[in-house]
Design a protein around this motif. Structure first.
Motif, PDB file in Angstrom:
ATOM      1  N   SER A 165       0.809  -1.226   0.000  1.00 24.94           N
ATOM      2  CA  SER A 165       0.000   0.000   0.000  1.00 24.94           C
ATOM      3  C   SER A 165       0.841   1.274   0.000  1.00 24.94           C
ATOM      4  CB  SER A 165      -0.946   0.011   1.221  1.00 24.94           C
ATOM      5  OG  SER A 165      -1.830  -1.094   1.182  1.00 24.94           O
ATOM      6  N   VAL A 166       1.904   1.271  -0.800  1.00 26.82           N
ATOM      7  CA  VAL A 166       2.763   2.443  -0.967  1.00 26.82           C
ATOM      8  C   VAL A 166       2.352   3.155  -2.248  1.00 26.82           C
ATOM      9  CG1 VAL A 166       5.151   3.237  -1.289  1.00 26.82           C
ATOM     10  CG2 VAL A 166       4.660   1.309   0.233  1.00 26.82           C
ATOM     11  N   SER A 167       2.323   4.485  -2.243  1.00 32.11           N
ATOM     12  CA  SER A 167       1.939   5.220  -3.442  1.00 32.11           C
ATOM     13  C   SER A 167       2.958   4.961  -4.554  1.00 32.11           C
ATOM     14  CB  SER A 167       1.880   6.728  -3.153  1.00 32.11           C
ATOM     15  OG  SER A 167       3.176   7.259  -2.976  1.00 32.11           O
ATOM     16  N   PRO A 168       2.521   4.962  -5.825  1.00 30.36           N
ATOM     17  CA  PRO A 168       3.447   4.702  -6.931  1.00 30.36           C
ATOM     18  C   PRO A 168       4.672   5.604  -6.943  1.00 30.36           C
ATOM     19  CG  PRO A 168       1.206   4.542  -7.719  1.00 30.36           C
ATOM     20  CD  PRO A 168       1.118   5.043  -6.306  1.00 30.36           C
ATOM     21  N   ALA A 169       4.491   6.897  -6.683  1.00 28.28           N
ATOM     22  CA  ALA A 169       5.624   7.827  -6.708  1.00 28.28           C
ATOM     23  C   ALA A 169       6.652   7.468  -5.642  1.00 28.28           C
ATOM     24  CB  ALA A 169       5.135   9.262  -6.511  1.00 28.28           C
ATOM     25  N   THR A 170       6.186   7.110  -4.437  1.00 27.37           N
ATOM     26  CA  THR A 170       7.094   6.714  -3.353  1.00 27.37           C
ATOM     27  C   THR A 170       7.684   5.336  -3.622  1.00 27.37           C
ATOM     28  OG1 THR A 170       5.824   8.003  -1.749  1.00 27.37           O
ATOM     29  CG2 THR A 170       7.304   6.322  -0.865  1.00 27.37           C
ATOM     30  N   ALA A 171       6.876   4.455  -4.189  1.00 22.84           N
ATOM     31  CA  ALA A 171       7.322   3.084  -4.463  1.00 22.84           C
ATOM     32  C   ALA A 171       8.489   3.055  -5.435  1.00 22.84           C
ATOM     33  CB  ALA A 171       6.162   2.257  -5.024  1.00 22.84           C
ATOM     34  N   THR A 172       8.543   4.007  -6.368  1.00 24.26           N
ATOM     35  CA  THR A 172       9.664   4.022  -7.312  1.00 24.26           C
ATOM     36  C   THR A 172      10.988   4.232  -6.588  1.00 24.26           C
ATOM     37  OG1 THR A 172       9.351   6.400  -7.744  1.00 24.26           O
ATOM     38  CG2 THR A 172       8.237   4.859  -9.222  1.00 24.26           C
ATOM     39  N   GLY A 173      10.980   5.085  -5.556  1.00 26.30           N
ATOM     40  CA  GLY A 173      12.199   5.306  -4.775  1.00 26.30           C
ATOM     41  C   GLY A 173      12.537   4.124  -3.889  1.00 26.30           C
ATOM     42  N   TYR A 174      11.525   3.558  -3.219  1.00 26.73           N
ATOM     43  CA  TYR A 174      11.732   2.395  -2.365  1.00 26.73           C
ATOM     44  C   TYR A 174      12.283   1.225  -3.180  1.00 26.73           C
ATOM     45  CZ  TYR A 174       9.124   4.409   1.586  1.00 26.73           C
ATOM     46  OH  TYR A 174       8.708   5.179   2.638  1.00 26.73           O
ATOM     47  N   SER A 175      11.757   1.071  -4.388  1.00 28.77           N
ATOM     48  CA  SER A 175      12.203  -0.012  -5.268  1.00 28.77           C
ATOM     49  C   SER A 175      13.687   0.108  -5.571  1.00 28.77           C
ATOM     50  CB  SER A 175      11.389   0.013  -6.569  1.00 28.77           C
ATOM     51  OG  SER A 175      11.915  -0.896  -7.505  1.00 28.77           O
ATOM     52  N   LEU A 176      14.147   1.329  -5.803  1.00 30.25           N
ATOM     53  CA  LEU A 176      15.569   1.547  -6.109  1.00 30.25           C
ATOM     54  C   LEU A 176      16.457   1.100  -4.950  1.00 30.25           C
ATOM     55  CD1 LEU A 176      15.381   5.044  -7.862  1.00 30.25           C
ATOM     56  CD2 LEU A 176      15.836   2.826  -8.940  1.00 30.25           C
ATOM     57  N   PHE A 177      16.010   1.341  -3.708  1.00 25.38           N
ATOM     58  CA  PHE A 177      16.797   0.923  -2.542  1.00 25.38           C
ATOM     59  C   PHE A 177      16.873  -0.603  -2.462  1.00 25.38           C
ATOM     60  CE2 PHE A 177      16.960  -0.593   1.833  1.00 25.38           C
ATOM     61  CZ  PHE A 177      18.103   0.034   2.299  1.00 25.38           C
ATOM     62  N   ILE A 178      15.713  -1.264  -2.542  1.00 27.04           N
ATOM     63  CA  ILE A 178      15.669  -2.720  -2.417  1.00 27.04           C
ATOM     64  C   ILE A 178      16.492  -3.390  -3.504  1.00 27.04           C
ATOM     65  CG2 ILE A 178      14.164  -4.744  -2.510  1.00 27.04           C
ATOM     66  CD1 ILE A 178      11.936  -2.936  -1.336  1.00 27.04           C
ATOM     67  N   GLN A 197       9.896  10.858   2.921  1.00 21.75           N
ATOM     68  CA  GLN A 197       9.780  10.062   4.132  1.00 21.75           C
ATOM     69  C   GLN A 197      10.070   8.591   3.807  1.00 21.75           C
ATOM     70  OE1 GLN A 197       9.190  11.497   7.150  1.00 21.75           O
ATOM     71  NE2 GLN A 197       9.221  13.465   6.076  1.00 21.75           N
ATOM     72  N   VAL A 198      10.868   7.947   4.660  1.00 19.71           N
ATOM     73  CA  VAL A 198      11.276   6.561   4.408  1.00 19.71           C
ATOM     74  C   VAL A 198      10.810   5.651   5.545  1.00 19.71           C
ATOM     75  CG1 VAL A 198      13.200   5.007   3.981  1.00 19.71           C
ATOM     76  CG2 VAL A 198      13.309   7.367   3.169  1.00 19.71           C
ATOM     77  N   LYS A 199      10.158   4.559   5.179  1.00 17.68           N
ATOM     78  CA  LYS A 199       9.772   3.533   6.143  1.00 17.68           C
ATOM     79  C   LYS A 199      10.895   2.500   6.183  1.00 17.68           C
ATOM     80  CE  LYS A 199       4.796   4.097   5.367  1.00 17.68           C
ATOM     81  NZ  LYS A 199       3.538   3.429   4.968  1.00 17.68           N
ATOM     82  N   TRP A 200      11.923   2.780   6.984  1.00 21.30           N
ATOM     83  CA  TRP A 200      13.137   1.958   6.976  1.00 21.30           C
ATOM     84  C   TRP A 200      12.874   0.520   7.404  1.00 21.30           C
ATOM     85  CZ3 TRP A 200      17.092   3.338   4.303  1.00 21.30           C
ATOM     86  CH2 TRP A 200      17.390   4.697   4.136  1.00 21.30           C
ATOM     87  N   GLU A 201      11.985   0.329   8.382  1.00 21.34           N
ATOM     88  CA  GLU A 201      11.728  -1.029   8.866  1.00 21.34           C
ATOM     89  C   GLU A 201      11.199  -1.920   7.733  1.00 21.34           C
ATOM     90  OE1 GLU A 201       8.973  -3.348  12.201  1.00 21.34           O
ATOM     91  OE2 GLU A 201       9.220  -1.157  12.271  1.00 21.34           O
ATOM     92  N   MET A 202      10.266  -1.370   6.952  1.00 21.83           N
ATOM     93  CA  MET A 202       9.697  -2.127   5.841  1.00 21.83           C
ATOM     94  C   MET A 202      10.742  -2.362   4.754  1.00 21.83           C
ATOM     95  SD  MET A 202       6.774  -1.063   3.108  1.00 21.83           S
ATOM     96  CE  MET A 202       8.036  -0.221   2.143  1.00 21.83           C
TER      97      MET A 202
END
Length: 263
Positions: free
Chosen positions: A36-49, A207-212
């Protein structure tokens, strides 16, 4: 749904370990629909993972001496400019509502998901059809540099590591066999992805959800090690076609869902 999201991350790492790409294209949909992460935020989270998982994979392939550093660096360095252009300028500058056509509003999130789904479909066709290895012995490094820039702009925008574009580029145009292309692709993905995420962190509003993120990365790493272990034992042709069909179905479903729902 979150539990299913973590389980799905196994396949992200598995594909990166086996093929040097493909799994990263699933990360954004997993984050959007299962976390349930917004697409715009998910693009950044994806790069980290994808960046963290690929980094570990790079060390393993270095041990096997399968990474072509010359072509990898030629492809990756210009890509930093492309990643910065996407993450620091293009994505942040897009308005939340881009255009309204026949009563349907194209939002930033909708645009990202439609482009992402379209790339999934195109990538799946490439995997299903298969690719012949390049017979070239020498590659034009300047051409590879230009190609690296273009690919990074696209992958930076949709938040994918870009293996589904990088592997065929290195195999068909870079003069590398498939095994070297897979290994070198992880090297390029690591640089591009982590640089892209670092660019996002410079934004004060990010904002980053580091635990997730850390939890998802750990699960994906388990898949990576399994993928690398079996990379020499699994038929690449069968694997690519099976994964291609899966990506095709997923991408087509996302595309239809986004168009029908209007975002």
């Amino acid at each position: 749904m979150i539990v299913l999201g973590y389980v799905s991350m196994l396949f992200v790492g598995l594909s990166l370990g086996l093929m040097g790409g493909g799994g990263s294209i699933l990360t954004v949909p997993i984050l959007v629909y299962l976390f349930s992460v917004s697409p715009a935020t998910a693009t950044g989270y994806s790069l980290f993972i994808v960046g963290i998982v690929s980094l570990i994979g790079v060390f393993r392939y270095f041990q096997k001496n399968e990474i072509n550093l010359n072509r990898g660096v030629a492809f990756a360095l210009p890509g930093l400019a492309g990643i910065w252009l996407s993450r620091a300028i293009i994505v942040p500058s897009l308005p939340e509502s881009i255009i309204t056509i026949s009563g349907i509003t194209i939002t930033k999130d909708l645009l990202i998901m439609i482009i992402f789904a379209a790339l999934m479909v195109l990538a799946s066709v490439s995997m299903i059809r298969g690719r012949k290895e390049s017979a070239a012995k020498d590659a034009n490094l300047l051409f590879l540099a230009c190609l690296g820039f273009i690919v990074s702009v696209v992958t930076g925008f949709v938040g994918a590591g870009g293996g589904f574009l990088i592997v065929p580029s290195l195999a068909l145009l870079g003069g590398l066999n498939m095994r070297a292309a897979v290994a070198t692709s992880l090297f390029v993905i690591t640089i591009n992805s982590l640089f892209g995420f670092a660019t996002d962190l410079l934004s004060e509003s990010y904002q980053v959800k580091w635990e997730m993120l850390i939890g998802a990365s750990i699960v994906a790493l388990v898949g990576l090690f399994v993928g690398i272990k079996f990379s020499d034992k699994v038929s690449e042709k069968v694997l690519k076609k099976a994964f291609g069909i899966f990506v095709l179905v997923t991408g087509s479903s996302i595309l239809v869902q986004q168009i029908l729902s209007g975002g």
